[in-house]
Enzyme design. Structure first.
Site, mmCIF file in Angstrom:
data_model
loop_
_atom_site.group_PDB
_atom_site.id
_atom_site.type_symbol
_atom_site.label_atom_id
_atom_site.label_comp_id
_atom_site.label_asym_id
_atom_site.label_seq_id
_atom_site.Cartn_x
_atom_site.Cartn_y
_atom_site.Cartn_z
ATOM 1 N N GLU A 12 0.801 -1.218 0.000
ATOM 2 C CA GLU A 12 0.000 0.000 0.000
ATOM 3 C C GLU A 12 0.831 1.265 0.000
ATOM 4 O O GLU A 12 0.495 2.243 -0.655
ATOM 5 C CB GLU A 12 -0.938 0.002 1.212
ATOM 6 C CG GLU A 12 -1.862 1.207 1.304
ATOM 7 C CD GLU A 12 -2.822 1.288 0.140
ATOM 8 O OE1 GLU A 12 -2.951 2.387 -0.441
ATOM 9 O OE2 GLU A 12 -3.441 0.273 -0.212
ATOM 10 N N GLU A 13 1.948 1.265 0.729
ATOM 11 C CA GLU A 13 2.667 2.513 0.951
ATOM 12 C C GLU A 13 4.119 2.524 0.502
ATOM 13 O O GLU A 13 4.688 3.587 0.316
ATOM 14 C CB GLU A 13 2.634 2.874 2.444
ATOM 15 C CG GLU A 13 1.254 2.859 3.073
ATOM 16 C CD GLU A 13 0.279 3.871 2.465
ATOM 17 O OE1 GLU A 13 0.707 4.656 1.587
ATOM 18 O OE2 GLU A 13 -0.890 3.879 2.843
ATOM 19 N N SER A 44 -10.026 11.349 -0.814
ATOM 20 C CA SER A 44 -8.969 10.743 -0.006
ATOM 21 C C SER A 44 -8.239 11.836 0.771
ATOM 22 O O SER A 44 -8.865 12.502 1.588
ATOM 23 C CB SER A 44 -8.041 9.911 -0.885
ATOM 24 O OG SER A 44 -7.286 9.004 -0.109
ATOM 25 N N HIS A 88 -12.109 2.027 -2.166
ATOM 26 C CA HIS A 88 -11.619 3.408 -2.202
ATOM 27 C C HIS A 88 -11.822 4.040 -3.582
ATOM 28 O O HIS A 88 -11.893 5.254 -3.705
ATOM 29 C CB HIS A 88 -10.138 3.428 -1.823
ATOM 30 C CG HIS A 88 -9.666 4.756 -1.338
ATOM 31 N ND1 HIS A 88 -10.274 5.451 -0.316
ATOM 32 C CD2 HIS A 88 -8.622 5.537 -1.730
ATOM 33 C CE1 HIS A 88 -9.634 6.590 -0.098
ATOM 34 N NE2 HIS A 88 -8.624 6.658 -0.942
ATOM 35 N N ASP A 137 -14.525 0.220 1.650
ATOM 36 C CA ASP A 137 -13.175 0.777 1.552
ATOM 37 C C ASP A 137 -12.252 0.106 2.569
ATOM 38 O O ASP A 137 -12.519 0.122 3.767
ATOM 39 C CB ASP A 137 -13.251 2.288 1.810
ATOM 40 C CG ASP A 137 -11.998 3.026 1.363
ATOM 41 O OD1 ASP A 137 -10.923 2.406 1.331
ATOM 42 O OD2 ASP A 137 -12.097 4.229 1.059
#
Length: 762
Positions: free
Chosen positions: A227-228, A625, A732, A700
């Protein structure tokens, strides 16, 4: 550099500016596409509607993804979407020897259409591929004779002669599939274990242990890595096929979030392991083994278990495994050199962040044949390239601009290719320099937003480019930047889907305003055809978060034009904290999210209100977001400055978001709780005095739905009016040919109800 950010492309108007560099490379059709036939009133009048914006064919023209050049440089392959279904992709190849295109894999004919497993759905969500159908990825064999194609949970081998061989046929999904560099083995993850078999064999076998705990995974990247950290891989083949490095992670320490995937016909609940800021991460380790699983040794990652496995690479000769280890505070990155036979490691060098800043992870590095390294670093305040050899550093690029991507290295000619903002921060160009540095040589044309991919030896390039008046184009170039052939000219001629709207296409203008610290803030604006004496409402879109630049000289797509066709001015401004402006500019949000970004967007609003053609009482703000978070913070900080606000999937409390993203900028909430209290959007929500529309996908798993329900409860508990639109079954990314129309109709119906509308037209 990879963009680690809260997803905003699902609904953002600025998405093309952030993805053109790699994923909008277009390909010419085998035969000319049929001319677009106006079938509804917007085409007949030249006025865009949301129905047409999100329908097929795409108004951007061809939108292939995943451009790759075959190992021998002869073929260029792409995933091309269909004219009748813009979200379905097939595999095509362009043969440079005869200039012909042909489809290699038809996803409709070959695919089963079966529903994907929850694991693959979540991986696609991490890759921002939700909603994409057909083929989403593929890999060339090293000999360039075939391509590995995952499709609907199984694996296929596609030949260049059009033949396709099925490699797996199981009820389970094969995730993270790969061919070993020599083409000897097929590998993938199934049931949380790594499976490997010789490519010619009919079966593969698991080579990692069967674990009793369901929290243990082999060969996968953990949640925050996907994800990051921009790392989707969980295993890495050595170049000689002799070894494979495999990640093992255990999610047992990670807190459980009961995620309710609320759908139209029922609700499914998932016990999702979600590492919220200030809570434990997964336990991650790394092992090296032979392809049959024997000879396994553990890699020494150091004594601190609370670190991140950032990147893993093999030396070109396979004798050393390089591991990037990042501390939890993300202020130090160590490059470890590992002996694959013993697992012993040593620190080759360390990268440290500036004071009150952080390390930005990157894929902009390359190990060379001689064992040296081309490396991207912000150590001088801007992202630049360095050469590390024999323990010594040589800076190759410098200046108050940034290298945005290391494209390739031609070791025979001693040339390094990269994209950067040397000539225009809003329009990256492709450059070349020597291995000893020197003045960068620009290889692309000014006035275009450029990106590029290179062949393995960096002698052939596919350059993508677009401008505010030209949808994405792509061409083949040589090492001097000379265009050899168009892959897709994507000309706006009569056959182009956008042709009926070219006459009404409005010009994008650019400018700057000053921030409080006197730095330049770049803005862009698109206005309707204006009449003297009339004032116009503004649709003010923002993102505001780190690692993103929304203002660029790229093609912005049809959506902003559709908004302008409704009689609105479209406006964006990049605040401090955004990307590609250097460490000082970006780091001003350190432990202070929701501060300078709000101030800079306010400066944009003040500029708008100074313009004689802007209606100062009709400025509507919109974001998704991080942009949704910004909408809330802007409304809380400046009551009555804006006419209305739309907050899509907002983070409302940073303790609800994940460790690696949140702690990078905000620190650990256990150590700096005061920073989190100041940055959260819940406590001051009752200050919102302007009309608010809250939107969120009810399934989400990124910005979990609890963010919006907590906000709704806060506002309701104080009897504060607001409007909501929640989307059952959507994550999302709330997007699709019909649902996107609903989203945007909902937004403009909301503005209509609150009088944020153009004056009556003559």
């Amino acid at each position: 550099m990879p963009r680690h950010f809260l997803t905003f492309a699902c609904l953002s108007l600025a998405a093309p500016a952030t993805i053109l560099t790699t994923s909008m490379l277009a390909a010419a059709p085998v035969a000319a596409a049929p001319a677009h036939k106006p079938a509804d009133k917007d085409a007949m009048t030249g006025q865009l509607t949301f129905e047409r914006v999100f329908a097929s064919p795409s108004l951007n023209g061809p939108q292939p993804r995943g451009v790759k050049i075959s190992p021998d440089g002869r073929y260029i392959t792409v995933l091309r979407n269909r004219a009748e279904d813009r979200d379905r992709y097939d595999l095509w190849a362009y043969d440079r020897s005869d200039g012909q295109w042909r489809m290699l894999v038809d996803s409709l004919k070959l695919g089963s259409g079966r529903e994907l497993s929850e694991a693959e759905k979540m991986q696609r969500e991490r890759q921002r591929l939700s909603g994409i159908k057909g083929i989403v990825s593929y890999d060339w064999t090293q000999d360039g004779k075939a391509i590995l194609v995952p499709l609907d949970g199984d694996l296929y081998l596609a030949g260049l002669d059009g033949s396709v061989r099925r490699l797996t046929d199981s009820p389970e999904d094969e995730l993270n599939s790969a061919l070993s560099p020599k083409g000897t083995y097929l590998s993938y993850v199934r049931d949380r274990r790594l499976w490997i078999g010789k490519l010619g064999d009919s079966a593969q076998t698991p080579v990692t242990p069967e674990e009793s705990a369901e929290t243990v995974h082999w060969g996968e990247a953990e949640f925050v890595a996907q994800e990051e950290m921009g790392r989707m891989d969980g295993y890495w083949w050595s170049p000689d096929d002799a070894h494979i490095a495999v990640e093992r992670f255990d999610e047992a320490p990670v807190g459980v979030v009961t995620r309710a995937a609320i759908g139209a016909e029922g609700t499914k609940t998932y016990q999702q392991r979600y590492p919220a800021a200030g809570t434990p991460n997964a336990l991650v380790s790394l092992a090296v083994m032979k392809p049959d699983g024997s000879g396994r040794v553990d890699v020494d990652l150091g004594g601190d278990a609370d670190t991140y496995l950032a990147r893993v690479d093999w030396a070109r000769d396979g004798r050393t495994l390089y591991v990037q280890r990042e501390n939890r505070a993300q202020t130090r990155l160590d490059m470890l050199a590992v002996d694959p036979d013993t697992g012993k490691s040593r620190v080759l060098f360390s990268e440290r962040s500036a004071d009150k800043s952080w390390i930005n992870l990157t894929d902009n590095y390359r190990f060379l044949k001689d064992g040296s390294l081309i490396w991207w670093s912000e150590r001088d305040g801007y992202g630049h390239l360095f050469h590390f050899a024999d323990g010594q550093w040589q800076q190759l690029t410098s200046g108050k601009w940034v290298v945005t991507k290391l494209v390739g290295v031609d070791e025979k000619k001693g040339r390094i290719y990269f994209t950067g903002t040397k000539d225009d921060v809003l329009a990256p160009q492709l450059y070349a320099i020597g291995l000893q540095g020197g003045a960068p040589e620009r290889l692309t044309d000014m006035g275009w937003y450029n990106g590029a991919v290179a062949s393995t030896d960096a002698t052939t390039f596919v350059v993508s480019r677009s401008s505010p008046t030209q949808p994405p184009q792509s061409y083949i170039a040589d090492g001097e930047g000379k265009r050899l052939a168009w892959l897709e000219e994507n000309a706006l001629d009569a056959s182009h889907p956008y042709a009926p709207y070219v006459a009404s296409h409005r010009k994008t203008t650019f400018g700057t305003v000053k921030a409080d610290d006197r730095s330049d803030l770049h803005w862009m604006m698109i206005t309707p055809e204006m009449k003297p004496g009339k004032r116009y409402p503004v649709f003010f879109e923002h993102y505001g978060g780190p690692h993103v630049q929304t203002v660029s000289r790229a093609w912005q797509g049809a959506l902003p034009q559709a908004i302008v066709d409704k009689g609105y001015i479209f406006f964006e401004i990049d605040n401090r904290g955004s990307a590609d402006r250097g460490v000082v500019f970006e780091s001003q949000i350190h432990h202070a999210m929701g501060t300078v970004e709000v101030a800079d967007q306010r400066a944009g609003a003040a500029y708008l209100k100074s313009l004689p053609f802007v209606d100062p009482d009709k400025i509507a703000i919109y974001g998704w977001s991080y942009g949704g978070y910004m909408t809330l913070k802007m409304l809380e900080a400046d009551q009555r400055l804006y006419a209305a606000g739309i907050a899509g999937a907002p983070v409302t409390k940073w303790e609800l978001y994940d460790t690696h993203y949140t702690e990078r900028y905000m620190g650990d909430p256990r150590k700096v709780p005061q920073a989190y209290a100041a940055s959260d959007a819940l406590d001051d929500a009752v200050k919102i005095a302007d009309p608010l529309l809250l939107m969120h996908g009810m399934a989400d798993d990124n910005v979990v739905f609890e963010n919006s329900t907590a906000l709704a409860a806060k506002l309701q508990g104080d009897a504060r009016p607001f409007e909501m639109m929640f989307y059952p079954g959507y994550t999302h990314a709330v997007k699709g040919p019909k649902i996107s129309v609903h989203v945007w109709d909902t937004i403009f119906d909301f503005l209509q109800r609150h009088g944020v509308t153009p004056e009556e037209r003559d």
